[in-house]
Design a protein around this motif. Sequence first.
Motif, PDB file in Angstrom:
ATOM      1  N   LYS A   1       0.861  -1.217  -0.123  1.00 48.39           N
ATOM      2  CA  LYS A   1       0.017   0.033  -0.008  1.00 48.39           C
ATOM      3  C   LYS A   1       0.862   1.297   0.072  1.00 48.39           C
ATOM      4  N   PRO A   2       0.478   2.235  -0.655  1.00 47.77           N
ATOM      5  CA  PRO A   2       1.091   3.505  -0.815  1.00 47.77           C
ATOM      6  C   PRO A   2       1.708   4.241   0.615  1.00 47.77           C
ATOM      7  N   GLY A   3       0.463   3.961   1.640  1.00 48.31           N
ATOM      8  CA  GLY A   3       1.245   4.644   2.835  1.00 48.31           C
ATOM      9  C   GLY A   3       1.698   3.646   3.860  1.00 48.31           C
ATOM     10  N   SER A   4       2.158   2.501   3.368  1.00 47.62           N
ATOM     11  CA  SER A   4       2.944   1.645   4.417  1.00 47.62           C
ATOM     12  C   SER A   4       4.128   2.054   4.811  1.00 47.62           C
ATOM     13  N   LEU A   5       4.487   2.055   6.062  1.00 51.64           N
ATOM     14  CA  LEU A   5       5.788   2.418   6.629  1.00 51.64           C
ATOM     15  C   LEU A   5       6.776   1.234   6.843  1.00 51.64           C
ATOM     16  N   THR A   6       6.342   0.280   6.389  1.00 49.17           N
ATOM     17  CA  THR A   6       7.437  -0.821   6.735  1.00 49.17           C
ATOM     18  C   THR A   6       8.426  -0.750   5.705  1.00 49.17           C
ATOM     19  N   LYS A   7       9.650  -0.899   6.103  1.00 49.15           N
ATOM     20  CA  LYS A   7      10.723  -1.025   5.142  1.00 49.15           C
ATOM     21  C   LYS A   7      11.025  -2.716   4.747  1.00 49.15           C
ATOM     22  N   VAL A   8      10.901  -2.664   3.448  1.00 48.37           N
ATOM     23  CA  VAL A   8      10.947  -3.978   3.025  1.00 48.37           C
ATOM     24  C   VAL A   8      12.156  -4.361   2.203  1.00 48.37           C
ATOM     25  N   TYR A   9      13.036  -5.344   2.732  1.00 52.77           N
ATOM     26  CA  TYR A   9      14.233  -5.838   2.072  1.00 52.77           C
ATOM     27  C   TYR A   9      14.292  -6.968   1.313  1.00 52.77           C
ATOM     28  N   ALA A  10      14.721  -7.197   0.353  1.00 53.56           N
ATOM     29  CA  ALA A  10      14.667  -8.555  -0.369  1.00 53.56           C
ATOM     30  C   ALA A  10      16.055  -8.987  -0.494  1.00 53.56           C
ATOM     31  N   ILE A  11      16.671 -10.014   0.374  1.00 52.20           N
ATOM     32  CA  ILE A  11      17.902 -10.368   0.409  1.00 52.20           C
ATOM     33  C   ILE A  11      18.208 -11.500  -0.920  1.00 52.20           C
ATOM     34  N   ALA A  12      18.929 -11.039  -1.920  1.00 52.86           N
ATOM     35  CA  ALA A  12      19.055 -11.792  -3.107  1.00 52.86           C
ATOM     36  C   ALA A  12      20.378 -12.154  -3.247  1.00 52.86           C
ATOM     37  N   SER A  13      20.663 -13.210  -4.189  1.00 57.41           N
ATOM     38  CA  SER A  13      22.091 -13.452  -4.547  1.00 57.41           C
ATOM     39  C   SER A  13      21.867 -14.269  -6.069  1.00 57.41           C
TER      40      SER A  13
ATOM     41  N   LEU B   1       5.070  -3.684  11.383  1.00 52.55           N
ATOM     42  CA  LEU B   1       6.189  -3.876  11.347  1.00 52.55           C
ATOM     43  C   LEU B   1       7.317  -2.626  10.982  1.00 52.55           C
ATOM     44  N   ASP B   2       8.333  -2.687  11.456  1.00 60.71           N
ATOM     45  CA  ASP B   2       9.384  -1.694  11.156  1.00 60.71           C
ATOM     46  C   ASP B   2      10.222  -2.249   9.708  1.00 60.71           C
ATOM     47  N   ALA B   3      10.394  -3.518   9.732  1.00 63.12           N
ATOM     48  CA  ALA B   3      11.165  -4.028   8.554  1.00 63.12           C
ATOM     49  C   ALA B   3      10.600  -5.232   8.575  1.00 63.12           C
ATOM     50  N   LEU B   4      10.803  -5.839   7.007  1.00 59.87           N
ATOM     51  CA  LEU B   4      10.268  -6.975   6.719  1.00 59.87           C
ATOM     52  C   LEU B   4      11.383  -7.526   5.898  1.00 59.87           C
ATOM     53  N   LEU B   5      12.104  -8.604   6.189  1.00 64.58           N
ATOM     54  CA  LEU B   5      13.185  -9.344   5.160  1.00 64.58           C
ATOM     55  C   LEU B   5      12.667 -10.486   4.706  1.00 64.58           C
ATOM     56  N   LEU B   6      12.708 -10.595   3.513  1.00 73.27           N
ATOM     57  CA  LEU B   6      12.392 -11.856   2.580  1.00 73.27           C
ATOM     58  C   LEU B   6      13.775 -12.439   2.047  1.00 73.27           C
ATOM     59  N   ASP B   7      13.715 -13.831   2.462  1.00 69.87           N
ATOM     60  CA  ASP B   7      15.051 -14.601   1.911  1.00 69.87           C
ATOM     61  C   ASP B   7      14.547 -14.989   0.476  1.00 69.87           C
ATOM     62  N   LEU B   8      15.349 -14.558  -0.571  1.00 71.38           N
ATOM     63  CA  LEU B   8      14.915 -15.175  -1.803  1.00 71.38           C
ATOM     64  C   LEU B   8      15.583 -16.338  -2.209  1.00 71.38           C
ATOM     65  N   PRO B   9      15.078 -17.038  -3.322  1.00 74.96           N
ATOM     66  CA  PRO B   9      15.754 -18.407  -3.683  1.00 74.96           C
ATOM     67  C   PRO B   9      17.012 -17.602  -4.666  1.00 74.96           C
ATOM     68  N   PRO B  10      17.872 -18.317  -4.848  1.00 83.26           N
ATOM     69  CA  PRO B  10      19.137 -17.696  -5.552  1.00 83.26           C
ATOM     70  C   PRO B  10      18.750 -17.576  -7.139  1.00 83.26           C
TER      71      PRO B  10
END
Length: 390
Positions: free
Chosen positions: A114-126, A233-242
């Motif tokens: 959503k445009p107003g979401s304040l959660t920082k979303v980080y996708a961890i990729a390789s 949430l303040d932060a959401l981390l997603l562990d992505l497939p390689p």
Amino acid sequence: MASVTEEQVREALSAVNDPEIKRPITELGMVDAVTINPSTGSGSAESVTVRLLLTVAGCPLKDTLNRDITAAVKGIAPEADVVVDMGVMTDEQRKSMRDQLRGSHSDREIPFAKPGSLTKVYAIASGKGGVGKSSVTVNLALAMAQRGLKVGVIDADIYGHSIPDMLGVGDRRPTQVEDMIMPVPVPNATGTDIQVMSVGMLKPRKDQVVAWRGPMLDRALVQMLSDVFWGDLDALLLDLPPGTGDMAISLGQHLPNAEVLVVTTPQQAAASVAERAGTMASMMHQRVVGIVENMSYLVTPTGDRMEIFGSGGAATVAKTLSHRFGYDVPVLGQVPLDEKLRVGGDTGEPIVVSDPDTEAAKVLQGVADQLSGRSRGLAGMQLGLSPAGR
């Protein structure tokens, strides 16, 4: 005459949060009744009975609730005998609670998109497997939580899900309230807030193999984003497939505001494929926030650095992506080889918690500081506004 009133007991219980939903049990309608029986004399104590309605019969955290409720009542009536009588919500009561938490919208929404979401979303990729992407993810999550942030972790590596085991909750299963799933809380000594969800937690058996293709992978990601009640949430981390496959594309479609952290190792073979992971993020209009180089060097007993896998991989990726994108993509940290980093993942006690003074833990804490220090605001986000007509 009773020394405490029902109103006082309910006020004390308002400080008890459901361990999974992170809301007061009084607010959630879980406190069905409070019965106070005064002392009858002859040395007998008054008794306080709290009738608690669990969301499901097999609630895995009912012992925690029992302990917290007893402590709350003892805080205002130290001499009272406290009894927690546990029942189970009806279907109608569960639906009411679900609607209260999520709203009565029939369409499932991804709150982080959503445009107003304040959660920082980080996708961890390789770009390739075996670079320690999952180890980086769990340690960053714990380091952020140690800094007071509310953190969620999604194990989006559908085929190689390992996050629950690395966080010590591999045998836990999420609680379901109607069609809403509660993420599994991760206990840790700091009392900070981490919640995790993995497709491995949704399988009937832990050893069951996931053999899904594109549409099923997309559905799994959407379920973990929309059907799970993450709260604020303040932060959401997603562990992505390689690699640059279906999950990376789905993430770009459903969470275009996510920022990508690329994990690589020093050797050039890993660096070249890491560049592809960063380029894929840019193609999906996501910003690459930085590079983490894992297994950078080994400190020998004499204090010398031995570059087992070569050097310069992360710097090469950062330079290439900075030139390609037109903005700075920094190297956020170089994590040395450390047996304790591997052991922490195997035992469910990541190194930032088990051995925080090691060099590897300090580097990971430094990366978390850089990510945590970034503003959690609306700057740069699309607000969904349009100019009003005259």
